[in-house]
Write an enzyme that holds these catalytic residues in place. Sequence first.
Site, PDB file in Angstrom:
ATOM      1  N   SER A 134       0.798  -1.225   0.000  1.00  0.00           N
ATOM      2  CA  SER A 134       0.000   0.000   0.000  1.00  0.00           C
ATOM      3  C   SER A 134       0.830   1.275   0.000  1.00  0.00           C
ATOM      4  O   SER A 134       0.276   2.374   0.075  1.00  0.00           O
ATOM      5  CB  SER A 134      -0.912  -0.007   1.240  1.00  0.00           C
ATOM      6  OG  SER A 134      -0.164  -0.295   2.410  1.00  0.00           O
ATOM      7  N   GLU A 135       2.147   1.165  -0.124  1.00  0.00           N
ATOM      8  CA  GLU A 135       3.035   2.309   0.106  1.00  0.00           C
ATOM      9  C   GLU A 135       2.786   3.493  -0.823  1.00  0.00           C
ATOM     10  O   GLU A 135       2.896   4.650  -0.395  1.00  0.00           O
ATOM     11  CB  GLU A 135       4.494   1.864   0.000  1.00  0.00           C
ATOM     12  CG  GLU A 135       4.996   1.050   1.187  1.00  0.00           C
ATOM     13  CD  GLU A 135       4.630  -0.420   1.124  1.00  0.00           C
ATOM     14  OE1 GLU A 135       5.078  -1.180   2.000  1.00  0.00           O
ATOM     15  OE2 GLU A 135       3.885  -0.818   0.199  1.00  0.00           O
ATOM     16  N   VAL A 136       2.477   3.244  -2.107  1.00  0.00           N
ATOM     17  CA  VAL A 136       2.340   4.375  -3.028  1.00  0.00           C
ATOM     18  C   VAL A 136       1.195   5.306  -2.632  1.00  0.00           C
ATOM     19  O   VAL A 136       1.199   6.485  -2.990  1.00  0.00           O
ATOM     20  CB  VAL A 136       2.154   3.906  -4.490  1.00  0.00           C
ATOM     21  CG1 VAL A 136       3.417   3.236  -5.005  1.00  0.00           C
ATOM     22  CG2 VAL A 136       0.934   3.011  -4.647  1.00  0.00           C
ATOM     23  N   PHE A 138       0.807   6.457   0.162  1.00  0.00           N
ATOM     24  CA  PHE A 138       1.399   7.409   1.102  1.00  0.00           C
ATOM     25  C   PHE A 138       2.570   8.155   0.471  1.00  0.00           C
ATOM     26  O   PHE A 138       3.334   8.820   1.160  1.00  0.00           O
ATOM     27  CB  PHE A 138       1.864   6.674   2.367  1.00  0.00           C
ATOM     28  CG  PHE A 138       0.775   5.926   3.072  1.00  0.00           C
ATOM     29  CD1 PHE A 138      -0.132   6.598   3.875  1.00  0.00           C
ATOM     30  CD2 PHE A 138       0.636   4.559   2.908  1.00  0.00           C
ATOM     31  CE1 PHE A 138      -1.153   5.910   4.531  1.00  0.00           C
ATOM     32  CE2 PHE A 138      -0.378   3.868   3.548  1.00  0.00           C
ATOM     33  CZ  PHE A 138      -1.271   4.541   4.362  1.00  0.00           C
TER      34      PHE A 138
END
Length: 260
Positions: A134-136, A138
């Site tokens: 899910s990093e992208v 953020f």
Amino acid sequence: MYTTLEIEHRGRVAWLWMNKPEVHNAFDETLIQELTLALRALDADPAVRAVVLAGRGKSFSAGADLGWMQRQGAATLDKNLDDARQLARLFRTLSCMATPTIARVHGAALGGGMGLAAACDICVASSKAQFATSEVRFGIIPAAISPYVLRAIGERQAYRYFQTAERISAERALALGLAHEVATPEALDATVHTLLEALQAGGSGAQAAATALIRAVANHPIDDALVEDTAQRIARLRATPEAREGLTAFLEKRAPSWVA
């Protein structure tokens, strides 16, 4: 000894529980440090035949703590880099353990949580589990977990999920190769137990050598050097007391000495 973890010994199996349910076992400096120390200690303990990594509360791990990420963003480059290296060391420590590891994923495994599941040797997921890189969303990337997620789902699938950050269901995780087994919530621990029984039937030295073999062979060309390396490995192992006991036990139609 630990403020963010619980270690429960069930016979020769250590159940390592992330215990920050109020924040869905999200990563911060303390959890990263304590997980690394606990994994190293368990791997060095000859009495531990397997480690089950699990999470208290609703989630396995929801990834990075937002407060920790904000502190990183405001820190100097040197401090930011130091924190990033500590996180990377955690995943490498887990991935390189000689002791077999099982991720017991009962809820959300997002970002670093998905990295933990991928870094374990075996992943057992509840049918209600969800995964995501899910990093992208953020504005960052799944850098520290990338070697282990890529190993699990492959480069082609990573192009999709690293960019879309879509939620991945347990059944989809099974199809991708991230999860080895999917069970109903009620059958999750029974499924883990079945795998633990299978693991404890093998020799611990042989299992450590087997995982080292995978790392030595995977993604390497099958050339003379690799063939010679595999020959050297089996020749050395056949001469060990564990191998002699295993073969003798088989011929004598009895359980080997390491099976309690």
